[in-house]
Design a protein around this motif. Structure first.
Motif, PDB file in Angstrom:
ATOM      1  N   SER A 297       0.956  -1.487  -0.354  1.00  0.00           N
ATOM      2  CA  SER A 297       0.346   0.077  -0.036  1.00  0.00           C
ATOM      3  C   SER A 297       0.956   1.326   0.205  1.00  0.00           C
ATOM      4  O   SER A 297       0.537   2.425  -0.290  1.00  0.00           O
ATOM      5  N   THR A 298       2.490   0.991   0.863  1.00  0.00           N
ATOM      6  CA  THR A 298       2.722   2.559   0.863  1.00  0.00           C
ATOM      7  C   THR A 298       3.236   2.549  -0.646  1.00  0.00           C
ATOM      8  O   THR A 298       3.184   3.070  -1.064  1.00  0.00           O
ATOM      9  N   THR A 299       3.688   1.162  -1.721  1.00  0.00           N
ATOM     10  CA  THR A 299       3.897   1.557  -2.888  1.00  0.00           C
ATOM     11  C   THR A 299       3.237   2.174  -3.945  1.00  0.00           C
ATOM     12  O   THR A 299       3.618   2.895  -4.065  1.00  0.00           O
ATOM     13  N   ARG A 300       1.814   1.674  -3.401  1.00  0.00           N
ATOM     14  CA  ARG A 300       0.391   2.486  -4.343  1.00  0.00           C
ATOM     15  C   ARG A 300       0.634   3.839  -3.983  1.00  0.00           C
ATOM     16  O   ARG A 300       0.171   4.728  -4.938  1.00  0.00           O
ATOM     17  N   ARG A 301       0.698   4.092  -2.862  1.00  0.00           N
ATOM     18  CA  ARG A 301       0.448   5.990  -2.390  1.00  0.00           C
ATOM     19  C   ARG A 301       1.647   6.613  -3.204  1.00  0.00           C
ATOM     20  O   ARG A 301       1.296   7.630  -3.481  1.00  0.00           O
ATOM     21  N   ARG A 302       2.615   6.143  -2.817  1.00  0.00           N
ATOM     22  CA  ARG A 302       4.048   6.308  -3.439  1.00  0.00           C
ATOM     23  C   ARG A 302       3.765   6.800  -4.768  1.00  0.00           C
ATOM     24  O   ARG A 302       3.949   7.942  -5.552  1.00  0.00           O
ATOM     25  N   ILE A 303       3.278   6.052  -5.608  1.00  0.00           N
ATOM     26  CA  ILE A 303       3.452   6.183  -7.162  1.00  0.00           C
ATOM     27  C   ILE A 303       2.650   7.107  -7.394  1.00  0.00           C
ATOM     28  O   ILE A 303       2.223   7.934  -8.294  1.00  0.00           O
ATOM     29  N   LYS A 304       0.924   7.147  -6.309  1.00  0.00           N
ATOM     30  CA  LYS A 304       0.332   8.029  -6.531  1.00  0.00           C
ATOM     31  C   LYS A 304       0.539   9.430  -6.556  1.00  0.00           C
ATOM     32  O   LYS A 304       0.134  11.029  -7.469  1.00  0.00           O
ATOM     33  N   ARG A 305       1.358   9.826  -5.534  1.00  0.00           N
ATOM     34  CA  ARG A 305       2.074  11.274  -5.171  1.00  0.00           C
ATOM     35  C   ARG A 305       2.973  11.629  -6.195  1.00  0.00           C
ATOM     36  O   ARG A 305       3.583  12.664  -6.087  1.00  0.00           O
ATOM     37  N   LEU A 306       3.868  10.798  -5.932  1.00  0.00           N
ATOM     38  CA  LEU A 306       4.410  11.043  -7.936  1.00  0.00           C
ATOM     39  C   LEU A 306       4.309  11.683  -8.625  1.00  0.00           C
ATOM     40  O   LEU A 306       4.667  12.657  -9.167  1.00  0.00           O
ATOM     41  N   ALA A 307       3.038  10.667  -9.069  1.00  0.00           N
ATOM     42  CA  ALA A 307       2.730  10.412 -10.639  1.00  0.00           C
ATOM     43  C   ALA A 307       2.285  12.487 -10.085  1.00  0.00           C
ATOM     44  O   ALA A 307       1.930  13.117 -11.399  1.00  0.00           O
ATOM     45  N   GLU A 308       1.097  12.915  -9.261  1.00  0.00           N
ATOM     46  CA  GLU A 308       0.087  13.915  -8.877  1.00  0.00           C
ATOM     47  C   GLU A 308       1.912  15.305  -9.385  1.00  0.00           C
ATOM     48  O   GLU A 308       0.856  16.282  -9.757  1.00  0.00           O
ATOM     49  N   SER A 309       2.892  15.201  -8.454  1.00  0.00           N
ATOM     50  CA  SER A 309       3.567  15.592  -8.086  1.00  0.00           C
ATOM     51  C   SER A 309       4.481  16.683  -9.402  1.00  0.00           C
ATOM     52  O   SER A 309       5.419  17.485  -9.310  1.00  0.00           O
ATOM     53  N   LEU A 310       4.480  15.295 -10.387  1.00  0.00           N
ATOM     54  CA  LEU A 310       5.213  15.631 -11.736  1.00  0.00           C
ATOM     55  C   LEU A 310       4.459  15.767 -12.639  1.00  0.00           C
ATOM     56  O   LEU A 310       4.932  15.504 -14.266  1.00  0.00           O
ATOM     57  N   GLU A 311       3.355  16.134 -12.573  1.00  0.00           N
ATOM     58  CA  GLU A 311       2.076  15.712 -13.609  1.00  0.00           C
ATOM     59  C   GLU A 311       2.361  14.602 -15.008  1.00  0.00           C
ATOM     60  O   GLU A 311       2.978  14.847 -16.259  1.00  0.00           O
ATOM     61  N   VAL A 312       2.030  13.490 -14.387  1.00  0.00           N
ATOM     62  CA  VAL A 312       2.374  12.372 -14.622  1.00  0.00           C
ATOM     63  C   VAL A 312       1.490  10.977 -14.725  1.00  0.00           C
ATOM     64  O   VAL A 312       1.070  11.430 -13.975  1.00  0.00           O
TER      65      VAL A 312
END
Length: 300
Positions: free
Chosen positions: A246-261
């Protein structure tokens, strides 16, 4: 001075060129020539150093701290030089004139703080600083650039992955990773210059800017490919957590949103790159690394 390569470098080169390589044998001569040409004063060889190059801390004739980097041809130092020149010090270490400017495999670089990377920061802060550095690197490549594309690089990797898929335990993950690659490459390609091997340990503290990227293996393609390697940083800590998936899924979401990916594209490239690294680690006998990477890939 004796330019003895660190054991980490010797071991890594043995994995990538198990049938032998004369680069290490020629290394002392190449290093001595570069030092003489650049009128450099040698301080010490950086230990443990990297897995693909010898890093020597030096001073220029003017007394300026610098780094002399020597790399074999298969590490694509010419491509690294072209990328660093194009970035011009924005977000990345500065390429200096001097030793080896016309010699393949020799780079003279701005001295950063080699023992201080963003990995030394708390995890959330490290990801934030690393992502901010990465954003500065994503620029249009120069016209007529010499860089590989993501499609070309992953094509070579895909062939090696298929060869390793005979292992029934790994085959389902390899199939999923290859299917993800096919789907990701079906869209019109994005053409940004990417670091290629970006992770927290590739971002070092500097004086000119707080954090600067080092050691690119540049490639041209979409941002999600570059960001994918950052997703699995500190994978050993993720695996050790009961909530690692679940930490990995949150990391993907957070990084994608912060870098507009795009989040799904980031997930897909994260899967491909984790499986590719895991299969490669298994192929060269790094079983512990392979197990961590393939378990991580299974969460995706």
């Amino acid at each position: 001075m004796v330019f003895e390569p660190p054991r980490r470098l010797v071991r890594a080169l043995g994995e990538t060129a198990p049938d032998g390589d004369d680069w290490l044998a020629k290394l002392p001569e190449v290093a001595e020539r570069a030092v003489a040409l650049g009128e450099l004063t040698v301080e010490r060889v950086q230990v443990p150093g990297g897995r693909s190059s010898l890093v020597v801390l030096v001073r220029t004739a003017e007394g300026t701290p610098a780094v002399l980097k020597l790399a074999p041809r298969r590490a694509r130092p010419r491509s690294e030089r072209a990328a660093l020149a194009h970035w011009g010090g924005l977000g990345a270490v500065q390429l200096l004139d001097g030793a080896g400017a016309d010699t393949e495999g020799v780079l003279l670089l701005e001295r950063l703080h080699p023992d201080v990377s963003v990995r030394s920061l708390p995890e959330a802060k490290a990801l934030l600083e690393a992502a901010g550095t990465l954003r500065r690197l994503w620029v249009e490549p120069p016209a007529g650039h010499p860089f590989e594309t993501v499609a070309e690089r992953t094509g070579r990797q895909a062939e090696a992955m298929r060869a390793g898929a005979a292992d029934s335990e790994v085959a389902p993950l390899v199939d999923a990773a290859l299917a993800a690659r096919t789907e990701l490459l079906a869209a019109p390609p994005e053409g940004r210059l990417l670091h290629g091997t970006f992770r927290q340990s590739k971002v070092l503290a500097g004086d000119r800017m707080p954090w600067l990227a080092v050691g690119p293996d540049p490639v041209v393609g979409e941002s999600a490919f570059d960001l994918a390697r950052l997703v699995r940083d500190r994978v050993e800590d993720l695996i050790a957590q009961p909530s690692g998936a679940s930490t990995t899924r949150r990391r993907i979401k957070r990084l994608a949103e912060s870098l507009e990916v795009d989040q799904e594209r980031l997930r897909g490239w994260t899967l491909f790159r984790a499986v590719e690294s895991g299969v490669r680690a298994r192929r060269v006998g790094r079983e512990q690394d392979a197990e961590l990477l393939l378990e991580f890939a299974g969460w995706l």
